[in-house]
Design an enzyme around this catalytic site. Structure first.
Site, PDB file in Angstrom:
ATOM      1  N   HIS A   1       0.821  -1.212   0.000  1.00  0.00           N
ATOM      2  CA  HIS A   1       0.000   0.000   0.000  1.00  0.00           C
ATOM      3  C   HIS A   1       0.856   1.264   0.000  1.00  0.00           C
ATOM      4  CE1 HIS A   1       0.917   0.614   4.317  1.00  0.00           C
ATOM      5  NE2 HIS A   1       0.903  -0.715   4.352  1.00  0.00           N
ATOM      6  N   ASP A   2       0.378   2.269  -0.712  1.00  0.00           N
ATOM      7  CA  ASP A   2       0.935   3.627  -0.706  1.00  0.00           C
ATOM      8  C   ASP A   2       2.346   3.723  -1.271  1.00  0.00           C
ATOM      9  OD1 ASP A   2      -1.388   4.763   0.834  1.00  0.00           O
ATOM     10  OD2 ASP A   2      -0.613   3.408   2.365  1.00  0.00           O
TER      11      ASP A   2
ATOM     12  N   GLY B   1       5.057  -1.100   2.757  1.00  0.00           N
ATOM     13  CA  GLY B   1       4.233   0.083   2.559  1.00  0.00           C
ATOM     14  C   GLY B   1       5.031   1.380   2.516  1.00  0.00           C
TER      15      GLY B   1
END
Length: 368
Positions: free
Chosen positions: A180-181, A198
């Site tokens: 994520h991200d 992440g």
């Protein structure tokens, strides 16, 4: 009438041949255009009536296309590939057998043109971050011309205010993971089982060896090389090569720089800056911040005096370290300026303008 027929010359064979070729080519173009404009959906595929399907799309057996999906022209879904949620595919994307794109959660997955999603790859699903709250919007944006190979997983963002981003022309080999991200630039190559935690930032033209692991929030600079099996827990400066469990600097990524078109003079300039900052010869050498500020000061004088390419390139390099999140910032360098006798006299004249000079040098440099 007979006399007219008698004097009439027969059509030449070359004229007939050329006319037939023009007619046949026109006919082929019409049929080709019609074929490209016609979509094929296998009878066993499940396509929601609200899905938007472009021209020339091919949907194989046992595929699934959700209600909010949007497919561009010329997309091809191989058997048992699936598209869920609010997902948009650009033109000429290919989903291999078993690929899953999108998820039935709030947010959106956007994939550009000419991308290949490999066998059983999972792209644009819910992240594995414990901070994610069910019902929050999450996003994934992928650019153009990427090849995402088999069993790779790419997750959406963990918050509605952020997004996972992948640029253009990347090769992501089998069994990689992008969490994520993450922010991935352009023209990168991730070898098999490269794992990015992440919030990792990867710039451009980065190459990782197989089984490379990158800790969350790390920043990987452009043109760097991460050796196979490395565990990267800190930022990697641009142009560098690192390797090892808790990866360490191993020098400049010389081969990568050559392949990317760097000139010999440019590589020598980078090597000079690298040795000065990371390989001090003196046993009782100054600290990192002091060495960095010394290089900045020396190159600043050289830049002011002659604006040489060496000065511009070196100033750009050290400025990137000085302004990085985990490196020495300009304020710490300013403190060194005020406490070092050589800098104290000119500090009041220079520090007010040094940031502008660094920015100008970065703009003017011929190294992209």
């Amino acid at each position: 009438m007979n006399s007219l027929l008698k004097f009439r010359k027969p059509l030449s064979s070359s004229f007939i041949s050329s006319s037939w070729q023009r007619f046949s080519s026109t006919l082929n173009y019409v049929f080709k255009e019609k074929k490209e404009a016609t979509s094929f959906i296998h009878s066993t595929a499940i396509v929601h009536s609200n899905a938007v399907i472009g021209q020339g799309v091919s949907v194989g057996p046992f595929c699934t296309i959700g209600s909010s999906a949007k497919l561009g022209n010329g997309c091809r879904l191989h058997p048992s590939s699936h598209i869920f949620g609010n997902t948009e595919l650009g033109n000429h994307c290919i989903l291999m057998t078993g690929a899953v794109v999108g998820d039935d959660i709030p947010g959106r997955t956007v994939i550009g043109c000419n991308n290949i999603i490999g066998h059983h790859a999972v792209v644009g699903i819910k992240c594995q971050d414990m901070k994610y709250k069910l019902g929050d919007e999450c996003f994934l944006h992928i650019g153009d011309n990427n090849e995402i190979r088999e069993f790779t997983s790419i997750h959406r963002s963990s918050k509605s205010c952020d997004r996972t981003v992948i640029g253009d022309n990347n090769l992501i080999m089998g069994s990689c993971h992008i969490a994520h991200d993450c922010k991935i630039g352009n023209n990168n190559i991730f070898a098999n089982t490269t794992l990015l935690a992440g919030h990792v930032i990867v710039e451009d033209y980065v190459h990782t060896g197989g089984a490379t692991v990158v800790h969350q929030f790390c920043h990987i600079g452009s043109f760097s090389f991460l050796g196979g099996g490395s565990v990267v827990s800190q930022d990697v400066p641009k142009y560098m090569m690192v390797s090892g469990d808790r990866a360490e600097l191993r020098g400049l990524n010389l081969e990568g720089l050559r392949r990317c078109g760097f000139q010999v003079t440019e590589i020598k300039s980078l090597r000079t800056a690298y040795r000065k900052i990371f390989m001090p010869r003196e046993t009782n050498s100054m600290g990192f911040d002091e060495r960095l500020s010394e290089v900045i000061w020396a190159v600043f004088l050289l830049y002011v005096l002659c604006s040489s390419p060496f000065a511009i390139l070196s100033l750009k390099t050290v400025a990137e370290y000085a302004t990085s999140d985990n490196g020495a910032v300009l304020e710490s360098i300013a403190r060194i300026f005020t406490t070092t006798a050589a800098f104290r006299a000119l500090y009041s004249l220079i520090y007010a303008h040094i940031h502008n000079v660094i920015e100008a040098a970065i703009v003017l440099t011929y190294v992209t």
